[in-house]
Design an enzyme around this catalytic site. Structure first.
Site, PDB file in Angstrom:
ATOM      1  CG  HIS A 122       1.052   7.492   3.796  1.00 21.39           C
ATOM      2  ND1 HIS A 122       1.371   6.199   2.819  1.00 21.39           N
ATOM      3  CD2 HIS A 122      -0.342   6.782   4.198  1.00 21.39           C
ATOM      4  CE1 HIS A 122       0.575   5.505   2.841  1.00 21.39           C
ATOM      5  NE2 HIS A 122      -0.599   5.685   3.341  1.00 21.39           N
ATOM      6  CG  ASP A 123      -0.593   4.250   6.566  1.00 20.95           C
ATOM      7  OD1 ASP A 123      -1.321   5.213   6.977  1.00 20.95           O
ATOM      8  OD2 ASP A 123      -0.983   3.558   5.793  1.00 20.95           O
ATOM      9  CG  ASP A 142      -4.054   7.017   2.374  1.00 20.39           C
ATOM     10  OD1 ASP A 142      -3.642   5.505   2.244  1.00 20.39           O
ATOM     11  OD2 ASP A 142      -4.999   7.080   3.175  1.00 20.39           O
ATOM     12  CG  HIS A 184      -1.611   1.196   1.457  1.00 18.48           C
ATOM     13  ND1 HIS A 184      -2.524   2.051   0.454  1.00 18.48           N
ATOM     14  CD2 HIS A 184      -1.469   2.077   2.583  1.00 18.48           C
ATOM     15  CE1 HIS A 184      -3.118   2.949   1.244  1.00 18.48           C
ATOM     16  NE2 HIS A 184      -2.424   3.153   2.233  1.00 18.48           N
ATOM     17  CD  GLU A 229      -3.451   6.317  11.075  1.00 16.88           C
ATOM     18  OE1 GLU A 229      -4.137   5.652  10.660  1.00 16.88           O
ATOM     19  OE2 GLU A 229      -3.117   7.404  10.632  1.00 16.88           O
ATOM     20  CG  ASP A 230      -1.224   1.998  10.341  1.00 12.90           C
ATOM     21  OD1 ASP A 230      -1.879   2.240  11.370  1.00 12.90           O
ATOM     22  OD2 ASP A 230      -1.265   1.825   9.199  1.00 12.90           O
TER      23      ASP A 230
END
Length: 186
Positions: free
Chosen positions: A66-67, A127, A40, A70-71
């Site tokens: 980008h993640d 995204d 992704h 957050e992840d």
């Protein structure tokens, strides 16, 4: 360094970011429980460059990362130290505050994204573009949330369309994809 990504290695920051993202997202999968999650973030970065036409190195690097905040166990300082403050600011702009309740989280996220650098909104468009292409197998409710997020991203991106051809391209591609999926912008 313990994750094997050296800050002193020669090369472009996006190359180091690709390796960092692959390490940090190792073992994570998409909602189908088969596709490696890192695919992704790679697709988002490729969308920023190849579909939307943005050649900005900071945008490419931040798209790959980008993640991560957050992840994964990555934080702002990790990103800033390895890739610079400008990239870290873009990444944090596209990171939801998971400590907030869901309703507050989305409003906070949209407000922070609206106040951020235009490239953060471009990454968000990439995204949602990728998420729209990857909706097969999602429940109707999850598909609805993806569509809703797409419209919110389009609304946030609209202010930048006149100043940035990359944003115009991103908006056009997301709108075209929504139409192909049977959703017209109101």
């Amino acid at each position: 360094m313990s994750d094997g990504v050296s800050d002193s290695k020669p090369g472009h920051s996006w190359q180091r970011a690709a390796a960092f993202a692959a390490i940090k997202h190792a073992g994570q999968t998409r909602k189908d429980n088969r596709t490696p999650y890192v695919s992704h973030v790679f697709r988002v970065a490729l969308t920023v460059r190849e579909v939307f036409g943005c050649e900005d190195a900071h945008a490419m690097t931040a798209a790959l990362l980008h993640d991560t905040i957050e992840d994964t166990d990555t934080d702002y300082d990790d990103v800033s130290t390895r890739f610079g403050r400008e990239v870290a600011e873009l990444v944090v702009a596209v990171t939801k505050n998971m400590m907030l309740p869901d309703a507050e989280r989305e409003a906070d996220y949209d407000a922070r994204l609206a106040a951020a650098d235009w490239r953060a909104r471009l990454i968000k468009l990439a995204d949602v573009y990728d998420n729209l292409t990857d909706m097969a197998g999602l429940s109707k409710a999850a598909q609805g949330r993806t569509i809703d997020r797409s419209y919110r991203a389009l609304s946030l991106a609209a202010a930048d369309a006149s100043d940035h051809p990359e944003m115009r391209a991103g908006i056009e591609h997301v709108e075209r994809l929504l139409r192909a999926l049977g959703h017209e912008r109101e």
